[in-house]
Scaffold this active site. Sequence first.
Site, PDB file in Angstrom:
ATOM      1  N   HIS A 251       3.908  -5.744   1.935  1.00 46.87           N
ATOM      2  CA  HIS A 251       3.660  -4.706   2.939  1.00 46.87           C
ATOM      3  C   HIS A 251       4.848  -4.500   3.867  1.00 46.87           C
ATOM      4  O   HIS A 251       4.683  -4.066   5.006  1.00 46.87           O
ATOM      5  CB  HIS A 251       2.406  -5.054   3.748  1.00 46.87           C
TER       6      HIS A 251
ATOM      7  N   GLU B  86       1.926   0.168  -7.753  1.00 48.64           N
ATOM      8  CA  GLU B  86       3.032  -0.677  -7.306  1.00 48.64           C
ATOM      9  C   GLU B  86       3.769  -1.201  -8.540  1.00 48.64           C
ATOM     10  O   GLU B  86       3.150  -1.662  -9.493  1.00 48.64           O
ATOM     11  CB  GLU B  86       2.508  -1.830  -6.446  1.00 48.64           C
TER      12      GLU B  86
ATOM     13  N   GLU C 150      -2.826  -7.395  -9.305  1.00 45.75           N
ATOM     14  CA  GLU C 150      -1.510  -7.227  -8.684  1.00 45.75           C
ATOM     15  C   GLU C 150      -0.847  -8.567  -8.361  1.00 45.75           C
ATOM     16  O   GLU C 150      -0.616  -8.877  -7.180  1.00 45.75           O
ATOM     17  CB  GLU C 150      -1.614  -6.368  -7.431  1.00 45.75           C
TER      18      GLU C 150
END
Length: 401
Positions: free
Chosen positions: A231, A261, A357
Amino acid sequence: MTRPEFFRFHNGVKAPLPFSQAEYDARLMGLRTIMDAHGVAAVLLTSMHNIAYYSGFLHCAFGRSYGLVVTAAEAVVISAGIDAGQPWRRSATDAITYTDWQRDNFWRAVRHVAGNGRVIGYEGDHLTLSQLDKLRGCLEPTGEVDIAPQAMQQRMRKSPAEIALIRAGAEVADIGGYAIKDAMKEGVREIDVAMAGRDAMELEIARRFPEAEYRDTWVWVQSGINTDGAHNPVTGRVLERGDILSLNAFPMISGYYTALERTLFLGHVDAASLAYWQANVAAHEYGMSLLKPGASCAEITRKINDFLEDRDLLQYRSFGYGHSFGLLSHYYGREAGLELREDIETMLEPGMVISMEPMLTIPEGQPGAGGYREHDILIVTEDGAENITGFPYGPAANVVG
């Protein structure tokens, strides 16, 4: 002039919402079933995600109080006067506007719908201590129930209409991903690349959903050391040949979040980086194979942990392997009961939507330094999971420039 504490401002006509009235009615019926099971007479919802989930209205608080009061007979958005008629137009429920000429008019409006001396439900993970004191002073409840965990359980199980919207969001994310990839060149700043992806996604959302609200779509593009955290914000760092890159595309459609992503390299990838990248891709593919009905979040997490530990990589993992999707954003919402972590025992069910992820962060100064992350969104089906992310991953596709 007599100034009211609150009033109804039904200005204009109801606007199209992301879902049908029947969808919102079904959600409210689910909440009322929860209320009945816990003996709750009225619920005050105060979070952006729950107000939007049950009413359709996604507010901009800006330091003001907002709520949705639900009783057996009513569902009423309580909003600030600064929004005028927008809350009523953009909700599937009734709406009351409170005025700001005296303190705590918000609570007077809540009391008008919820009543006094009743069992009240609220969101324990959202209501502040000071606001809880005001709830108690104004509503004088005979009992209190934290309704947040049950509401979260309801939101975790997606309707067909929600899945259709999430699927569209994943397709928009792919479009943003290609725009970002095309913009990644030597000498270009992270912010320039990010703007290209954001613009592409907002244009596509407006094309697909001409009557929606447009806000909150964003992109993070990270390069070099900036890739070490998932982030990390966009900066003005200039991309250089050999950089590890992180592509993060986040389209927002009526409060519904989707994500893409990817790890990329600019120009070439060295041997040490390639080995870490390939290992993380392998963990990503293994993790996706584990997403199926009946598997628990903790069980899936332990298996991926073992996979990485066998390769002496577990020490580079920095967070959980995936999470639920729906009404959430980088500044509101989270369905924490559906996260791929060691302490979450939730069993996957058909209709849940979850990401895979995995991320490895190699510290600066070591060969292959940087953050490696791949992210796909999957819908749990009757016999497995459907991957709705189309953008390719891995070294064969994502060495750019």
